[in-house]
Design an enzyme around this catalytic site. Structure first.
Site, PDB file in Angstrom:
ATOM      1  N   SER A  78       0.791  -1.243   0.000  1.00 23.55           N
ATOM      2  CA  SER A  78       0.000   0.000   0.000  1.00 23.55           C
ATOM      3  C   SER A  78       0.820   1.289   0.000  1.00 23.55           C
ATOM      4  CB  SER A  78      -0.963   0.005   1.184  1.00 23.55           C
ATOM      5  OG  SER A  78      -1.965  -0.938   0.954  1.00 23.55           O
ATOM      6  N   ASN A 117       8.898  -7.283  11.345  1.00 20.80           N
ATOM      7  CA  ASN A 117       7.916  -6.197  11.200  1.00 20.80           C
ATOM      8  C   ASN A 117       6.580  -6.636  11.846  1.00 20.80           C
ATOM      9  OD1 ASN A 117       7.295  -8.182   9.235  1.00 20.80           O
ATOM     10  ND2 ASN A 117       5.972  -6.680   8.277  1.00 20.80           N
ATOM     11  N   PRO A 118       5.541  -5.795  11.807  1.00 18.96           N
ATOM     12  CA  PRO A 118       4.298  -6.101  12.545  1.00 18.96           C
ATOM     13  C   PRO A 118       3.613  -7.435  12.249  1.00 18.96           C
ATOM     14  CG  PRO A 118       4.294  -3.811  11.905  1.00 18.96           C
ATOM     15  CD  PRO A 118       5.518  -4.408  11.290  1.00 18.96           C
ATOM     16  N   CYS A 119       3.543  -7.834  11.001  1.00 20.96           N
ATOM     17  CA  CYS A 119       2.812  -9.098  10.742  1.00 20.96           C
ATOM     18  C   CYS A 119       3.737 -10.294  10.616  1.00 20.96           C
ATOM     19  CB  CYS A 119       1.931  -8.918   9.520  1.00 20.96           C
ATOM     20  SG  CYS A 119       0.768  -7.561   9.751  1.00 20.96           S
ATOM     21  N   GLY A 120       5.022 -10.103  10.892  1.00 21.27           N
ATOM     22  CA  GLY A 120       5.949 -11.231  11.028  1.00 21.27           C
ATOM     23  C   GLY A 120       6.639 -11.688   9.759  1.00 21.27           C
ATOM     24  N   GLU A 121       6.300 -11.066   8.596  1.00 24.40           N
ATOM     25  CA  GLU A 121       6.846 -11.607   7.354  1.00 24.40           C
ATOM     26  C   GLU A 121       8.237 -11.098   7.006  1.00 24.40           C
ATOM     27  OE1 GLU A 121       4.275  -9.620   7.623  1.00 24.40           O
ATOM     28  OE2 GLU A 121       4.174  -8.111   6.042  1.00 24.40           O
ATOM     29  N   ILE A 166      -4.292  -4.947  -0.418  1.00 25.81           N
ATOM     30  CA  ILE A 166      -4.050  -5.067  -1.868  1.00 25.81           C
ATOM     31  C   ILE A 166      -4.794  -6.258  -2.470  1.00 25.81           C
ATOM     32  CG2 ILE A 166      -1.914  -3.709  -1.931  1.00 25.81           C
ATOM     33  CD1 ILE A 166      -0.409  -6.408  -2.235  1.00 25.81           C
TER      34      ILE A 166
HETATM   35  N1  UDP Z   1       1.010  -2.352   7.828  1.00 26.57           N
HETATM   36  C1  UDP Z   1       0.885  -1.229   8.654  1.00 26.57           C
HETATM   37  N2  UDP Z   1      -0.371  -0.768   8.983  1.00 26.57           N
HETATM   38  C2  UDP Z   1      -1.505  -1.361   8.538  1.00 26.57           C
HETATM   39  C3  UDP Z   1      -1.383  -2.509   7.707  1.00 26.57           C
HETATM   40  C4  UDP Z   1      -0.120  -2.966   7.364  1.00 26.57           C
HETATM   41  O1  UDP Z   1       1.880  -0.682   9.083  1.00 26.57           O
HETATM   42  O2  UDP Z   1      -2.617  -0.896   8.871  1.00 26.57           O
HETATM   43  C5  UDP Z   1       2.367  -2.865   7.453  1.00 26.57           C
HETATM   44  C6  UDP Z   1       2.833  -3.998   8.343  1.00 26.57           C
HETATM   45  O3  UDP Z   1       4.245  -3.952   8.463  1.00 26.57           O
HETATM   46  C7  UDP Z   1       2.429  -5.226   7.559  1.00 26.57           C
HETATM   47  C8  UDP Z   1       2.736  -4.777   6.157  1.00 26.57           C
HETATM   48  O4  UDP Z   1       2.325  -3.406   6.146  1.00 26.57           O
HETATM   49  O5  UDP Z   1       3.168  -6.337   7.951  1.00 26.57           O
HETATM   50  C9  UDP Z   1       2.042  -5.525   5.058  1.00 26.57           C
HETATM   51  O6  UDP Z   1       0.657  -5.642   5.339  1.00 26.57           O
HETATM   52  P1  UDP Z   1      -0.397  -5.939   4.193  1.00 26.57           P
HETATM   53  O7  UDP Z   1       0.202  -6.921   3.245  1.00 26.57           O
HETATM   54  O8  UDP Z   1      -1.694  -6.295   4.835  1.00 26.57           O
HETATM   55  O9  UDP Z   1      -0.513  -4.505   3.488  1.00 26.57           O
HETATM   56  P2  UDP Z   1      -1.231  -4.012   2.142  1.00 26.57           P
HETATM   57  O10 UDP Z   1      -0.134  -3.687   1.180  1.00 26.57           O
HETATM   58  O11 UDP Z   1      -2.163  -5.070   1.652  1.00 26.57           O
HETATM   59  O12 UDP Z   1      -1.976  -2.783   2.560  1.00 26.57           O
END
Ligand code: UDP
Length: 532
Positions: free
Chosen positions: A73, A258-262, A401
């Site tokens: 994002s 990072n926050p979600c561990g990946e 996404i």
């Molecule tokens: N993340 C964040 N805040 C949010 C959601 C996601 O900081 O509200 C960060 C976090 O490090 C997470 C990473 O973005 O591990 C990827 O999350 P995700 O794939 O759900 O993000 P997207 O790109 O789909 O928004």
């Protein structure tokens, strides 16, 4: 830039609410296709000549518009913004040392990173325990859990560029004196809500649990499992598995994600992610590996370019990133792909396909990184790897996404085949949307036999915990960074099931594990139809 993007009506709503640039009256000043053009052009700006910039901007636009690939994002939202804006990475890790100066510094970094759109992870194990002596004042230390409250509050106050709230990972190692307090720090609903928490465990600890089921270690793991069973927290990170997978041991050990561990990262490192929509890669009833290879190569170049056009919130972050150039390319739409191929999630065939797909992505990404190294240079610290990026692959949650690409999230099974989704718009008002999985609907129309429908169209609670873990394990095998996955348990599952999942995850070589038992928190993001 010829083709129109294939965004669904609800994806367009999300884009309008959160992604498209706006004027002072908050009216969007760009269309979805202009957003993709902006992203493609800005990212291709890293290329060396105008001709190369045009060529790659076209390629980048094409894979995004066909919804074959989307970056995380922050890249979609911020690409092209002038400095000091224009931060494009989702993942950061911040170091915390045992001093007031370091804690203040970490807090400052966290606030600036959140403001820029990134999420932050910390390992708090270096902080002395609660009640320990503070020499300078002769006072007593507050301890890691108490300091986490501070980071949590700061998160609440800083919105990520007005788009979303920052997320955090807090890790405490199993041998820290405050570990029990940490395990229970989120017991009460509504406390430390902006943190995912994980206990850092080592192989020695897990071996002890196996060899002595009545020992101290086994009791502690049971306490973790019990808490996770009740509240979903804490998760576990397997620090030895993380360090076995570390491609730059010359730079030291990894201790946080990072926050979600990946993304296991060093302090001050950032990582930008992108995901390939594999649900879009079915050709004549079979998986299209050729297309996967092509998209993997383009996406790798895209993510490597993002590193160079990113505006980092702090100079020390820019410096750390250039040393390792970590990127994380992964997948989304896995459950939707299985539906189309009529393969049950919890089957050997699914595990085999998962391995083949992820191996293809990893190989192609690594080859591309070697070629990019020849073309654009290899950082000195990565000379031993002979490529431009220390890591290439990663499986992100793809929380938003995947909605934009209109596919299932990451490698998760579907939560429900039919559900209502509550969407909060930027002005705070809520919109309720009813959704039926399109492959399920199609199969129903085709009149597939009941037993096929039942076996193929499974949801996260139909899949046994062990199958969740095995799926995570097989994706991890071909992933340089880590895999974001929630092992969903049914409401009736017991603490024993959680413990079994931990052991299996450790044996499978997973870098961490998060479980979530249905109905165990008072507010759940998604509810199944029958729960409404
Ligand atoms: N993340 C964040 N805040 C949010 C959601 C996601 O900081 O509200 C960060 C976090 O490090 C997470 C990473 O973005 O591990 C990827 O999350 P995700 O794939 O759900 O993000 P997207 O790109 O789909 O928004």
């Amino acid at each position: 830039m010829i083709i129109k993007p294939a965004f669904s009506p609800s994806a367009k709503d999300i884009l309008r609410d959160r992604y498209l640039w706006r004027d002072e009256e908050r009216n969007p000043v760009e269309k979805p296709e202009e957003m993709l053009e902006r992203v493609a052009k800005h990212v291709a700006g890293a290329e060396s000549s105008l001709a190369m910039q045009y060529k790659w901007a076209d390629e980048f636009y094409d894979v995004m518009a066909r919804l074959l690939f989307l970056p995380n994002s922050p890249t979609l939202m911020n690409a092209g913004r002038p400095e000091p804006h224009g931060q494009l990475a989702a993942c950061f890790v911040i170091g915390v040392e045992d001093s007031m100066e370091s804690i203040c510094e970490a807090l400052r970094k966290q606030m600036l990173i959140h403001k820029s759109g990134g999420g932050t992870g910390f390992n708090f194990s270096k902080l002395r325990s609660e009640g320990a002596k503070v020499n300078s004042t002769n006072g007593r230390a507050s301890g890691p859990v108490s300091f986490m409250g501070l980071f949590d509050k700061a998160t609440e106050t800083v919105q990520q560029g007005g788009m979303r709230r920052g997320a955090n990972m807090g890790i405490l190692n199993i041998d820290h004196p405050d570990i029990r307090k940490f395990i229970h720090c989120k017991d009460k609903d509504g406390t430390i809500t902006n943190f995912n928490i994980s206990v850092g465990v080592f192989d020695g600890f897990m071996e002890k649990v196996q060899s002595d089921p009545h020992g101290e270690e086994a009791a502690l793991l049971a306490e973790i499992a019990d808490s996770a069973w009740r509240t979903g927290d804490p998760g576990i990170v397997f620090l030895d598995a993380i360090n076995r997978g570390n491609t730059t041991p010359n730079l030291g050990e990894l201790s946080s994600t990072n926050p979600c561990g990946e993304s296991p990262l060093y302090p001050n490192e950032a990582c930008n992610l992108g995901s390939i929509n594999i649900a879009k890669m079915v050709k004549d009833g079979a998986f299209d590996y050729e297309l996967l290879g092509e998209v993997s190569a383009v996406a790798t170049r895209f993510l490597d370019d993002v590193i160079d056009v990113n505006h980092y919130p702090l100079p020390e972050i820019a410096e750390a990133v250039k040393l390792t150039r970590k990127i994380g390319l992964g997948v989304m739409g896995w459950a939707d792909l299985l539906f189309q191929l009529r393969i049950p999630y919890d089957s050997g065939e699914a595990l085999e396909l998962a391995g083949n797909i992820m191996r293809t992505i990893q190989q192609r990404a690594h080859e591309t990184s070697v070629a990019l190294g020849e073309e654009k240079g290899v950082p000195e610290t990565l000379a031993h790897l002979g490529r431009r990026n220390a890591t290439l692959t990663c499986i992100a949650p793809t929380g938003t996404i995947a909605l934009l690409a209109n596919c299932s999230s990451g490698i998760e099974p579907l939560f429900a085949l039919e559900h209502t989704r509550v969407r909060t718009q930027i002005d705070g008002t809520k919109v309720i949307m009813k959704q039926v999985n399109r492959y399920y609907e199609q199969a129903r129309k085709e009149g597939l036999p009941d037993e096929v429908m039942k076996r193929v169209f499974v949801t996260s609670h139909d899949v046994p915990p062990s199958a969740h873990v095995r799926m995570q394990g097989v994706f991890q095998r071909y992933t340089d960074l880590a895999v974001s996955k929630t092992v969903n348990l049914c409401h009736e599952c017991g603490v024993r099931d959680v413990l079994d999942a931990y052991t299996l995850a450790w044996k499978e070589g997973c870098k961490g594990i998060t479980v979530y038992r249905d109905g165990s928190k008072s507010s759940q993001v998604l509810y199944r139809k029958e729960d409404e």
